[in-house]
Design a protein around this motif. Structure first.
Motif, short mmCIF file in Angstrom:
data_model
loop_
_atom_site.label_atom_id
_atom_site.label_comp_id
_atom_site.label_asym_id
_atom_site.label_seq_id
_atom_site.Cartn_x
_atom_site.Cartn_y
_atom_site.Cartn_z
N PHE A 613 0.84 -1.20 0.00
CA PHE A 613 0.00 0.00 0.00
C PHE A 613 0.87 1.25 0.00
O PHE A 613 1.88 1.31 0.69
N ASN A 614 0.45 2.22 -0.70
CA ASN A 614 1.03 3.55 -0.56
C ASN A 614 0.17 4.25 0.48
O ASN A 614 -0.84 4.89 0.17
N THR A 615 0.55 4.06 1.75
CA THR A 615 -0.37 4.45 2.82
C THR A 615 -0.64 5.95 2.84
O THR A 615 -1.63 6.38 3.39
N GLY A 616 0.26 6.73 2.29
CA GLY A 616 0.01 8.17 2.36
C GLY A 616 -0.71 8.71 1.15
O GLY A 616 -0.81 9.93 0.99
N ALA A 617 -1.19 7.84 0.26
CA ALA A 617 -1.79 8.32 -0.99
C ALA A 617 -2.89 9.33 -0.71
O ALA A 617 -3.74 9.11 0.15
N LYS A 618 -2.83 10.44 -1.44
CA LYS A 618 -3.76 11.52 -1.15
C LYS A 618 -4.91 11.55 -2.14
O LYS A 618 -4.78 11.16 -3.29
N HIS A 619 -6.04 12.08 -1.67
CA HIS A 619 -7.17 12.32 -2.56
C HIS A 619 -6.91 13.57 -3.38
O HIS A 619 -6.36 14.55 -2.87
N GLU A 620 -7.35 13.55 -4.62
CA GLU A 620 -7.37 14.80 -5.38
C GLU A 620 -8.67 15.51 -5.05
O GLU A 620 -9.64 14.88 -4.64
N ARG A 621 -8.68 16.82 -5.22
CA ARG A 621 -9.89 17.59 -4.87
C ARG A 621 -10.21 18.56 -5.99
O ARG A 621 -9.30 19.05 -6.66
N VAL A 622 -11.49 18.81 -6.17
CA VAL A 622 -11.91 19.73 -7.23
C VAL A 622 -12.92 20.70 -6.66
O VAL A 622 -13.86 20.32 -5.97
N LEU A 623 -12.71 21.98 -6.99
CA LEU A 623 -13.66 23.02 -6.61
C LEU A 623 -14.05 23.74 -7.88
O LEU A 623 -13.20 24.22 -8.62
N SER A 624 -15.34 23.78 -8.17
CA SER A 624 -15.73 24.30 -9.47
C SER A 624 -16.94 25.20 -9.33
O SER A 624 -17.81 24.98 -8.47
N SER A 625 -17.03 26.23 -10.17
CA SER A 625 -18.21 27.08 -10.17
C SER A 625 -18.43 27.61 -11.56
O SER A 625 -17.52 27.66 -12.38
N GLU A 626 -19.69 27.98 -11.82
CA GLU A 626 -20.04 28.36 -13.18
C GLU A 626 -21.19 29.37 -13.13
O GLU A 626 -22.04 29.30 -12.25
N LEU A 627 -21.16 30.28 -14.11
CA LEU A 627 -22.22 31.28 -14.20
C LEU A 627 -22.66 31.28 -15.64
O LEU A 627 -21.82 31.32 -16.54
#
Lengths: 848, 432
Positions: A613-627
């Motif tokens: 296992f790569n025990t420290g594997a991180k989640h990617e995150r997305v923040l998005s907005s639209e008008l």
């Protein structure tokens, strides 16, 4: 009064003065949706047997002049059953029903966006556009005139295309077929060669940019491509289709439907065969596709339907990019393909230059209208696929290989005098070798099984439309390499399997190099609340998912050590919301925003090619907005959207001695503006325009200090990514198209596409050289392409038929579609793929 | 109507679509076939004639013409007949297809004779009368010929072969030949001259018949042996300007320079000079380019550190023979080690304390400049500062291994300012 005169004048002009003034009558009426009595704008109303037509306005009103002797009006609209009515009075109101309840159901599961209601940016492609405009192009290329899309054929092999949406590649685009996500479970990518037959069976297609409307926990960083395949047609009948094109292209296809029988059964079956020599040298191919849909109306409220489709194919490929100068110096020019040779007089692709794959997908859909307010849709599906790509393996595999990424020959590449891979010489070397074959042909197979369930409940609680559901799947992917051809040697030796004596002679069919299995067990729940008022709708949705990963490796570990890892679990969640406000019947505005986390892909969850296992594997995150803003009128439709998507913590791992470091902070910001316009002054002319301007860059440098378990400093990691433009997709695109019915039954179409601000592909995690700080990848030349299509409708033996002609790249423009950034970030060190020159196809379709 | 307008607008748009790669294709064509090669040539006698002809075409004045003619006469270059100036035209004419980055090593004969023209002044009775007022007089220590020469016009490097009566007094005066040159504004009596006497000619055999050399008895044939016998204890690099008489339709006095190389006397030496084509012309480039890829190269620096009591504390404790951390040289890995973690650790003088990582890396790179100087002294102890009248530079490229395990190369330029002595000029510059 003036308006009436004007309308008559218009109709005169449109019909080319073929009307006689006397003996006419004017028919008017209102067209509404049978389901909810709302007016339907944009419905096409035709006088049957003539070319006289009109379109309903925003209130559903229509007005049409009917010449003497004509008796029927035909009302048609996408997704709705076409209505033909006898003209008995001057005022005829029409109720139109959804073409097919099932389509309507699937559209709900797939979260098809509705105009002036769903607060997302989207573009819809109807099947006639696919028939008229696709020609011999790859399926994703049909989206090239929609905003923020960059689709190319890459090497040019059948099915080898790719699409980027808002600058994000396929593992950041959600692709759904009939509501079921089809991105690869281990790496999120979509291999379009699996779905090579999709164009034949697509009923409608919608690309939702940005977060999209789907409630599922899919990673729509760039957007979602939503494909709905045909289901049962209410009408009995079918069609046959024959096409021919450049470089020996030929396609035959048929569709047969029983129509909805009285006993409640309906069956549709279609199949096709496509083959050709390929535009690029050495890229011949053959593919079949099949589609079956069996539907049974169980009760008034329940239908059950089985859909099965697949597209088995094989194709030779071009996989090595080359320097521009290499193409210019070669007699084949931009058609040059270094990756094949001849065996027994036939084209034989070498490593990474031949692929065969079959991915059938079967789903059973049950839809149940429990009450007038509540419905439940469930899809249970499975897919078992097999196939892989050819590789050259062995101690002297360089004999038949090229360097990556330059595409230059290795020190030992053997080529015939004509410049083809020299299999004969390699076979001689293998025959003379005393230690078995030095280079063999092997297939790297990636078979997988997946089984899943997707169930959605729609109900109304008070004023709120509530949707909730579950999404579960089990996936098992087998990755192994099998000897396909010893190339003249007596046997092959491979020491990759710890459980096998390295001296064991191996033959065709034996597994070499690696054999590992990846399993993903996925479970997700999602829910949405939608509040709808007359001019206003708002939604909030959320999802949570757990994905468990397990890896089995039969080569690197002994059974005593344990070949199967434990399950590694990742939790991810998403939340989004949006509002749409219809200011009046012409204008609407919308806004949406959301945040989601994504569990690490398989290759980051495990260290290297091991079960650790790569025990420290991180989640990617997305923040998005639209008008967004929309304008609708009878003749014109316009959309403008502003978006801002921030992709944070792109996966970045480094091996430093014993430690694996997972580094956060690699962020990209994709923002821009998109505009689309459709102008339809009459039924005979449509003008469309599109402009998208994006500003997609990597945000800042990453500077991380890495420590070991005892908090001793090991090393520092620097990624100099700050301010670098995202590569591999044109950040500015524009399109203009004109479709006109110039003569009765003859339509001409003309499309122009413009691509600019295009930087070569580069791997941002390799930007470690201080000399490259702030230096962009090579900016490729901008280019403009023009396509032309023609459609002619006629009758043959009483049956409706049409001829379709298509020419892509009418001007035979020579342009560079893909490139990999080189050491000097210039044209001289960056290998490329050229796009195709002029290609053409002609097709005949007969409906019966 | 509308559709036709729209169609023609789009047709117009397409004219911009014609060739998106035009600029790139133009650039490739321009750089196309820079045909280049690298090889050695040796100038033959006929080549010196060609060089003379080419030089005469561009001669600006009488001096240029004289130089051009002398190239052919002497079939050699010298300090006045500069190879660096004269050979490029020859290469451009003969190797017309060669383009940028080509280089040719030209082997040619070089004469140490600094004096191409010789002025012979013989004082006769009328001259004495004109100068002294009487015939019965001579030059003496109180009035040297150089004093007389100081009164007439002269040019630099002018060689005068002065025949006159010389003695302490008129009674003791004898006919003497003395050689003077005009150097740095002063007439000086050169002492490394030898004027052949009649006995000398006789000792050589055939030339003794008329006491001169000629085409059938060339000086190059006889003088090496003569000088060897005359100066048996000569040291390598000893130089003698020999004056002799040469018969060719009349007897002339000529001079030539002979140098001893340790075993023989010769009037020319073979020299090899590199010429490089820079895209427009050929230029003489004596710059030495060297890349430090051998362990011996880095070992020079390590040995210096080891032998320097101040710095020996910087030797790698585990591998003191092959690595040190003052300059960072490693003869095992053949590079300079720049990873800060270790450099800070092995820093007994604390030179990197308080410096940020960026400042420390910069300081280390600057320190390597010093190391390159040490390397040059060790590798090129016989380097000469001037070659063919051109200042010689040394461009040294070395390898580094640094943060993020990044491998780089840098180039530093030094100037040779004396035999085996060097001075820093510029660098380090990262090699792209």
């Amino acid at each position: 009064m003036k308006r009436d005169l004007l309308s008559i004048l218009l109709i005169f002009i449109l019909s080319g003065f073929s009307l006689s003034i006397s003996g006419q009558k004017t028919v008017t009426g209102v067209i509404t949706d049978a389901a909810d009595n709302t007016p339907i704008p944009g419905v096409t109303v035709l006088v049957k047997g003539t070319t006289i037509g009109t379109i309903s306005d925003l209130d559903g009103n229509y007005k049409i002049n009917v010449p003497e002797g004509k008796e029927f009006l035909v009302f048609s609209y996408v997704g709705m059953k076409t209505v033909t009515l006898k003209i008995t009075e001057d005022k005829i109101d029409v109720k139109m029903a959804a073409e097919n309840e099932e389509i309507a159901e699937i559209m709900v599961i797939a979260s098809f966006a509705k105009d002036r209601h769903t607060p997302v940016s989207f573009s819809t492609i109807t099947p006639d556009i696919i028939t008229e405009k696709l020609g011999t192009q790859e399926f994703p290329e049909i989206l090239k005139s929609t905003p923020s899309v960059y689709a190319t054929k890459q090497g040019g092999g059948y099915g080898d295309s790719r699409i980027n949406l808002r600058g994000f590649d396929s593992n950041n685009i959600g692709v759904l077929i009939n509501g079921v996500p089809v991105n690869d479970m281990e790496n999120g990518k979509v291999y379009w060669s699996n779905w090579a037959g999709l164009s034949d069976v697509t009923k409608t297609m919608q690309v939702q940019r940005g977060l999209g409307a789907s409630k599922l926990a899919i990673s729509s960083v760039g957007g979602t491509i939503n494909i709905i395949t045909q289901t049962t047609d209410a009408k009995q009948g079918g069609s046959v289709y024959i096409a021919t094109g450049n470089n020996g292209y030929s396609k035959t296809a048929f569709t047969l439907s029983t129509g909805l029988q009285e006993n409640g059964w309906a069956v549709t079956v279609s199949g096709s065969k496509t083959q050709g020599d390929g535009y690029v040298r050495g890229t011949n191919f053959k593919g079949y596709s099949y589609f079956l849909n069996i539907s049974k109306r169980l009760t008034d409220n329940q239908t059950l339907s089985l859909t099965a489709f697949g597209a088995p194919q094989w194709h030779n490929q071009r996989s090595n990019k080359h320097y521009i100068k290499t193409y210019l110096d070669h007699p084949d020019g931009i058609l040059y393909n270094s990756d094949f040779g001849y065996r027994n007089g036939k084209v034989y692709g070498g490593g990474y230059a031949y692929n065969e794959y079959h991915k059938p997908q079967i789903s059973l859909n049950h839809s149940w209208n429990i009450s007038s307010l509540t419905s439940l849709s469930t899809a249970v599906y499975l897919s078992k696929s097999s196939g892989g790509g050819r590789r050259i393996v062995g101690a002297q595999s360089d004999l038949l290989s090229f360097q990556y990424p330059s595409g230059e020959p290795t020190a030992s590449t053997l080529l015939t005098p004509d410049g083809y891979l020299d299999y004969d010489s390699v076979m001689r070397i293998n025959q003379e070798s005393l230690t078995g074959s030095q280079a063999v042909v092997a297939m790297s197979n990636n078979s997988h099984d997946w089984y899943g369930i997707l169930s959605t409940l729609n109900t109304k609680v008070g004023d709120i439309n509530v949707t909730a559901g579950i999404d579960g799947r089990y996936y098992k992917g087998y990755h192994y390499r099998v000897i396909d051809d010893l190339l003249g040697g007596k046997y092959y030796l491979d020491n990759a399997n710890i459980n096998r004596d390295p001296g064991t002679p191996l033959y065709k069919g034996d597994t070499i190099s690696y054999y590992n299995v990846g399993e993903v067990l996925w479970g997700g729940v999602f829910a949405q609340g939608e509040y709808v008022l007359e001019n206003f709708s708002a939604f909030i949705s959320g999802s949570a998912s757990n994905s468990s990963h397990r890896r089995t490796d039969l080569f690197a570990y002994t059974p005593e050590e344990g070949q199967v890892s434990d399950w590694q679990n990742f939790f991810a969640y998403s939340g989004k919301g949006g509002v749409n406000y219809n200011i009046n019947k012409h204008h609407n505005v919308f806004a949406n925003g959301g945040y989601f986390t994504r569990a690490p892909f398989f290759r980051y969850a495990f260290i290297g090619y091991t079960n650790t296992f790569n025990t420290g594997a991180k989640h990617e995150r997305v923040l998005s907005s639209e008008l967004g803003y929309g304008y609708r009128s009878t003749k014109m439709k316009a959309n403008v959207a502003l978006y801002r998507t921030k992709w944070m913590d792109k996966a970045l791992t480094r091996s430093l001695g014993q430690e694996v470091a997972n580094i956060t902070g690699l962020d990209a910001l994709h923002q821009g503006i998109e505009a689309e316009l459709t102008y339809k002054p009459s039924t005979k002319l449509t003008v469309k325009g599109m402009l998208s301007v994006g500003d997609w860059t990597w945000e800042k440098d990453v500077a991380a200090a890495v420590y070991d378990q005892e908090q001793n400093f090991i090393d520092s990691v620097f990624i100099y990514s700050g301010g670098i433009h995202v590569g591999d997709a044109a950040q500015t695109t524009a399109a203009l198209s004109v479709d006109a019915e110039v003569l009765p039954k003859l339509t001409l179409g003309f499309d122009v596409n413009y691509y600019d601000n295009l930087y070569a592909y580069f791997d941002v995690t390799t930007r470690v050289n201080t000399a490259d700080i702030g230096v962009d990848a090579w900016q490729m030349p901008s280019y403009t392409l023009a396509d032309f299509n023609v459609k002619y409708k006629f009758k043959v033996a009483g049956l409706n038929a049409a001829i379709y002609g298509k020419i892509n790249n009418v001007l035979d423009t020579e342009y560079i579609a893909d490139a990999t950034d080189g050491a000097n970030h210039d044209y001289a060190t960056s290998p490329v793929f050229y796009g195709f020159g002029r290609t053409w196809s002609v097709a005949l379709k007969i409906r019966f | 109507m509308k559709k036709y307008i729209i169609f023609s607008f789009m047709a117009g748009l397409l004219f911009t679509a014609c060739n998106p790669n035009k600029d790139i294709y133009d650039a490739i064509d321009a750089a196309e076939k820079p045909y280049n090669e690298n090889f050695d040539i040796e100038l033959k006698d006929a080549d010196y004639t060609s060089i003379k002809k080419l030089a005469l075409e561009t001669a600006q004045n009488a001096q240029d013409s004289t130089i051009a003619n002398n190239v052919d006469t002497y079939k050699s270059f010298s300090v006045t007949r500069s190879a660096a100036d004269l050979i490029p035209a020859f290469l451009a004419k003969n190797y017309i297809a060669l383009d940028s980055a080509s280089s040719i090593n030209v082997k040619y004969k070089y004469s140490n004779n600094e004096y191409d023209s010789l002025s012979i002044i013989t004082f006769v009775d009328d001259d004495y009368t004109a100068l002294f007022g009487t015939v019965d007089t001579c030059f003496s220590p109180s009035f040297e010929p150089s004093d007389y020469l100081g009164t007439i016009d002269s040019t630099e490097n002018y060689l005068v072969y002065f025949n006159c009566r010389y003695g302490n007094s008129f009674a003791e005066a004898v006919d003497t030949s003395i050689v003077y040159t005009f150097e740095s504004g002063v007439w000086t009596n050169k002492d490394n001259f030898y004027i052949l006497t009649d006995e000398d000619y006789e000792s050589m055999g055939a030339p003794g018949q008329y006491h001169n050399f000629s085409a059938s008895n060339p000086p190059e044939h006889f003088l090496p042996v003569f000088l060897h016998n005359k100066f048996p204890y000569a040291f390598s690099k000893d130089l003698v300007n020999v004056f002799y008489k040469y018969y060719s339709g009349g007897t002339k006095t000529m001079t030539d320079a002979y140098m001893f190389d340790g075993s023989v006397w010769s009037n020319t030496v073979d020299k090899i000079s590199p010429f490089i084509n820079n895209g427009t012309e050929w230029v003489f480039d004596p710059t030495v380019h060297y890349t430090m890829n051998a362990s011996e190269d880095y070992q020079i620096i390590i040995d210096y550190v080891a032998n320097n009591p101040d710095l020996s504390g910087y030797l790698d404790p585990t591998y003191p023979e092959t690595a040190e951390y003052y300059y960072g040289a490693s003869s095992y890995y053949k590079n300079f080690y720049l990873k800060l973690y270790k450099r800070r650790l092995y820093d007994p003088f604390g030179l990197l304390d308080g410096l940020s990582d960026e400042e420390a890396t910069q300081a280390l790179l600057e320190r390597i400049n010093e190391a390159i100087g040490i390397f040059l002294e060790g590798k090129y102890p016989d380097a000469e500062p001037i070659m063919n009248g051109v200042q010689v530079y040394y461009s040294i490229t070395y390898n580094t291994y640094g943060e993020n395990s990044v491998r780089n190369q840098y180039t530093v330029v030094y100037k040779c300012i004396g035999t085996g002595q060097f001075e820093y000029v510029s660098g380090p510059e990262l090699v792209e």
